[in-house]
Design a protein around this motif. Structure first.
Motif, mmCIF file in Angstrom:
data_model
loop_
_atom_site.group_PDB
_atom_site.id
_atom_site.type_symbol
_atom_site.label_atom_id
_atom_site.label_comp_id
_atom_site.label_asym_id
_atom_site.label_seq_id
_atom_site.Cartn_x
_atom_site.Cartn_y
_atom_site.Cartn_z
ATOM 1 N N VAL A 294 1.220 -1.173 0.130
ATOM 2 C CA VAL A 294 0.170 -0.542 0.194
ATOM 3 C C VAL A 294 1.319 1.325 0.211
ATOM 4 O O VAL A 294 0.729 2.051 -1.241
ATOM 5 C CB VAL A 294 -0.778 0.299 1.341
ATOM 6 C CG1 VAL A 294 -1.875 1.183 1.532
ATOM 7 C CG2 VAL A 294 -2.102 -0.928 0.828
ATOM 8 N N ARG A 295 1.738 0.992 0.730
ATOM 9 C CA ARG A 295 2.662 2.495 1.161
ATOM 10 C C ARG A 295 3.621 2.495 -0.574
ATOM 11 O O ARG A 295 3.530 4.079 -1.365
ATOM 12 C CB ARG A 295 3.557 2.923 1.592
ATOM 13 C CG ARG A 295 4.342 3.555 2.106
ATOM 14 C CD ARG A 295 5.488 3.019 3.309
ATOM 15 N NE ARG A 295 6.634 2.071 3.149
ATOM 16 C CZ ARG A 295 6.776 1.597 4.369
ATOM 17 N NH1 ARG A 295 6.806 2.586 5.187
ATOM 18 N NH2 ARG A 295 7.765 0.288 4.085
ATOM 19 N N GLU A 296 4.356 1.835 -0.587
ATOM 20 C CA GLU A 296 5.101 1.333 -1.996
ATOM 21 C C GLU A 296 4.120 2.095 -3.236
ATOM 22 O O GLU A 296 4.318 2.609 -4.307
ATOM 23 C CB GLU A 296 5.911 0.365 -1.987
ATOM 24 C CG GLU A 296 6.164 -0.186 -1.292
ATOM 25 C CD GLU A 296 7.271 1.177 0.045
ATOM 26 O OE1 GLU A 296 8.161 1.316 -1.537
ATOM 27 O OE2 GLU A 296 8.229 1.381 0.711
ATOM 28 N N VAL A 297 2.636 1.576 -3.360
ATOM 29 C CA VAL A 297 2.263 1.822 -4.604
ATOM 30 C C VAL A 297 1.509 2.978 -4.686
ATOM 31 O O VAL A 297 1.879 3.944 -5.694
ATOM 32 C CB VAL A 297 0.817 1.024 -4.405
ATOM 33 C CG1 VAL A 297 -0.238 1.372 -5.704
ATOM 34 C CG2 VAL A 297 1.107 -0.679 -4.898
ATOM 35 N N ARG A 298 1.552 3.765 -3.453
ATOM 36 C CA ARG A 298 0.654 5.051 -3.249
ATOM 37 C C ARG A 298 2.460 6.055 -3.749
ATOM 38 O O ARG A 298 2.103 6.826 -4.204
ATOM 39 C CB ARG A 298 0.709 5.320 -1.737
ATOM 40 C CG ARG A 298 -0.068 6.834 -1.960
ATOM 41 C CD ARG A 298 -0.753 7.146 -0.727
ATOM 42 N NE ARG A 298 -0.078 6.346 0.593
ATOM 43 C CZ ARG A 298 -0.501 5.537 1.473
ATOM 44 N NH1 ARG A 298 -1.122 4.749 1.480
ATOM 45 N NH2 ARG A 298 0.213 5.860 2.594
ATOM 46 N N ARG A 299 3.891 5.463 -3.706
ATOM 47 C CA ARG A 299 4.698 6.573 -3.963
ATOM 48 C C ARG A 299 5.022 6.545 -5.304
ATOM 49 O O ARG A 299 4.885 7.931 -5.707
ATOM 50 C CB ARG A 299 5.770 5.710 -2.633
ATOM 51 C CG ARG A 299 6.046 6.293 -0.998
ATOM 52 C CD ARG A 299 7.268 5.575 -0.653
ATOM 53 N NE ARG A 299 7.362 6.165 0.610
ATOM 54 C CZ ARG A 299 8.081 5.502 1.371
ATOM 55 N NH1 ARG A 299 9.099 4.862 1.340
ATOM 56 N NH2 ARG A 299 8.067 5.918 2.582
ATOM 57 N N SER A 300 5.100 5.576 -5.592
ATOM 58 C CA SER A 300 4.906 5.005 -6.887
ATOM 59 C C SER A 300 3.722 6.045 -8.176
ATOM 60 O O SER A 300 4.487 6.395 -8.912
ATOM 61 C CB SER A 300 4.990 3.867 -7.725
ATOM 62 O OG SER A 300 6.595 3.671 -7.150
ATOM 63 N N PHE A 301 2.807 5.535 -7.427
ATOM 64 C CA PHE A 301 1.277 6.269 -8.097
ATOM 65 C C PHE A 301 2.237 8.088 -8.239
ATOM 66 O O PHE A 301 1.987 8.667 -9.056
ATOM 67 C CB PHE A 301 0.355 5.972 -7.635
ATOM 68 C CG PHE A 301 -0.650 7.384 -8.049
ATOM 69 C CD1 PHE A 301 -1.377 7.012 -9.287
ATOM 70 C CD2 PHE A 301 -1.307 7.770 -6.907
ATOM 71 C CE1 PHE A 301 -2.517 7.725 -9.563
ATOM 72 C CE2 PHE A 301 -2.375 9.269 -7.513
ATOM 73 C CZ PHE A 301 -3.152 9.057 -8.509
ATOM 74 N N ARG A 302 2.056 8.545 -6.565
ATOM 75 C CA ARG A 302 2.266 10.142 -6.410
ATOM 76 C C ARG A 302 3.462 10.626 -7.677
ATOM 77 O O ARG A 302 3.208 11.811 -8.129
ATOM 78 C CB ARG A 302 2.294 9.957 -4.595
ATOM 79 C CG ARG A 302 2.119 11.520 -4.728
ATOM 80 C CD ARG A 302 3.040 12.053 -3.294
ATOM 81 N NE ARG A 302 4.067 11.487 -2.743
ATOM 82 C CZ ARG A 302 4.240 10.696 -1.551
ATOM 83 N NH1 ARG A 302 2.774 9.289 -1.084
ATOM 84 N NH2 ARG A 302 5.113 10.096 -1.271
ATOM 85 N N MET A 303 4.704 10.261 -7.166
ATOM 86 C CA MET A 303 5.837 10.525 -8.239
ATOM 87 C C MET A 303 5.500 10.499 -9.863
ATOM 88 O O MET A 303 6.122 11.470 -10.049
ATOM 89 C CB MET A 303 7.108 9.867 -7.574
ATOM 90 C CG MET A 303 7.730 10.236 -6.431
ATOM 91 S SD MET A 303 7.145 11.780 -5.554
ATOM 92 C CE MET A 303 8.438 12.408 -6.302
#
Length: 472
Positions: A96-105
């Motif tokens: 969840v955390r890593e997916v969100r970071r990839s999406f955000r950046m």
């Protein structure tokens, strides 16, 4: 502080080739449909603008080409989110955390890079004049670009959200949202170009405004979906949107810049072929446009499979499962080539029926164009296999986060082999326009062979996860 949450949403690896094929089809089907609807949007714009006259149509064609090429490259850049998200899902831990970071950046990178592109294209009239285009056509195209550029950040943002929804197993939304955009584009063109529903009659600029409206609604629709869909909202993709994550931004750029360049090289090859056709004759240009449009519709099939293959191989890459990687990639290649074999058979068997969609081959004034289009389609039916193979092979390699060397292959294959062969066969042999198309076929075939060879040699080239290589 972001909380590390283990994702419960990742299914186990498929147990058989049939299971993998079923998973790939479930993912790729809506993506193919969405790609076809996107092609329909472009066709709708042409149909409405064509009624304004030849100069407006020429201006819209040039302006739309410049805008779409830029957006295509930017979406390729942000498309790095797909293999990154897929790999995190494959690893499972803290997804969840890593997916969100990839999406955000990916979203931030896309928006930042949109700014210089918009500044460049805002000078569209001057650029077209430098290219020797008609002054009035350049002026109209420049005005068209000024309006449609408002929608560039919206188009890029919608593209990132589309990628995330598909990578997280909800590709059906992409089909529905693109269908909504098509309906709005039809309504917007009708209203803004001709002054219906109380809107002012804006002519060519009205078509650009209709596109901006479609982009805005797509972006809003995807944002609502990310917030409300039970499966997607668990990732809280729009949370912490203001935070910059430089290491993840570098990952997006590292993977995304070669993807953007590769897609630009390919689009540029076909754009360059159109320029060559213009040097040969008017009938060749018209026939090229018809045959290329038919081939482009067919290409959406393997392109959708390639997008899905990136996600499937990316999940296997994250799981460090060599059998799953092999199965996911090979199933995608077989399916992509098989589908293009079917489209090749259709082009070969019923070219007149396809050409009749665009013009009446029986009319005397259309006879020369129809004859050339038939010859071009004969070549296209042969290079369909190469086109499908190169598209899917690039997709599976993206799943392995391998984008830099495929970019070099694309540059060499499309331009040294493809464009070089088109020039030689088109201008130094009696083949003329047909020779240009054989040159395109040569370029696609070269890229397909080299990318497929790289896929087969993935372990020897060190493209697999370190955990797999360490066990070898």
């Amino acid at each position: 502080m972001e909380v590390a949450v283990v994702s419960p949403l990742v299914a186990p690896p498929p147990a058989s080739w049939r299971d993998e094929a079923a998973s790939l089809l479930r993912l790729s089907g809506p993506l193919v449909g969405s790609n076809l609807l996107q092609m329909a949007i472009a066709a709708v714009d042409v149909i409405f603008v064509a009624r304004l006259g030849s100069r407006d149509l020429a201006a819209a064609t040039l302006g739309a080409f410049m805008f779409n090429l830029a957006v295509f490259a930017l979406i390729g850049l942000t498309g790095a989110a797909a293999p990154l998200i897929a790999a995190e899902l494959g690893r499972r831990a803290h997804a969840v955390r890593e997916v969100r970071r990839s999406f955000r950046m990916a979203l931030w990178v896309g928006l930042f890079c949109s700014a210089p592109v918009m500044i460049l294209l805002s000078q569209g009239e001057a650029l077209l004049r430098l290219a020797g285009q008609d002054a009035e056509v350049s002026r109209l195209a420049g005005g068209f670009l000024w309006v449609i550029l408002i929608g560039m950040p919206l188009a890029v943002g919608a593209g990132v959200m589309r990628t995330a929804a598909a990578a997280l197993g909800r590709p059906g939304w992409t089909f529905l949202v693109t269908g909504l955009a098509l309906a709005l584009d039809i309504l917007g063109n009708w209203a803004f170009i001709y002054g219906h529903l109380g809107a002012p009659a804006m002519g060519l600029d009205g078509s650009a405004l209709a596109n901006v409206l479609s982009f805005a609604v797509m972006t809003l629709a995807y944002a609502i979906i990310l917030l409300c869909d039970p499966r997607l909202r668990k990732y809280r993709l729009l949370g912490y949107w203001w935070r910059l994550d430089w290491p993840r931004a570098r990952d997006v750029l590292r993977l995304g810049l070669p993807i953007a360049a590769t897609w630009t090289f390919e689009a540029g090859l076909f754009g360059g072929a159109a320029v060559l056709m213009g040097l040969i004759g008017i009938e060749e240009v018209a026939a090229h446009a018809i045959a290329l449009n038919i081939a482009a519709f067919a290409f959406q099939l393997p392109f959708g499979i390639a997008q899905a293959a990136t996600i499937r191989v990316g999940m296997a890459f994250g799981a460090a499962d060599p059998q799953w990687i092999r199965r996911a990639g090979n199933v995608a290649l077989v399916l992509g080539i098989g589908i293009m074999a079917a489209t090749a058979l259709i082009m070969w068997s019923i070219p007149d029926a396809l050409i009749r969609i665009y013009l009446d081959p029986g009319r005397t004034d259309n006879e020369a164009v129809a004859t050339l289009a038939r010859r071009f389609l004969a070549v296209a039916s042969i290079f369909q296999l190469a086109d499908g193979a190169q598209a899917v092979a690039a997709g599976v390699l993206r799943g392995l986060q391998d984008t830099r060397f495929p970019m070099i292959i694309a540059l060499f294959g499309y331009w040294a082999i493809g464009f070089g062969s088109s020039v030689w066969l088109g201008f130094f042999t009696p083949l003329a326009g047909v020779g240009v198309w054989w040159g395109l076929a040569a370029g696609l075939a070269m890229v397909a062979v080299l990318l497929a060879a790289r896929w087969r040699a993935r372990e020897r080239l060190g493209l697999l996860p370190e955990a797999i290589l360490a066990r070898s």
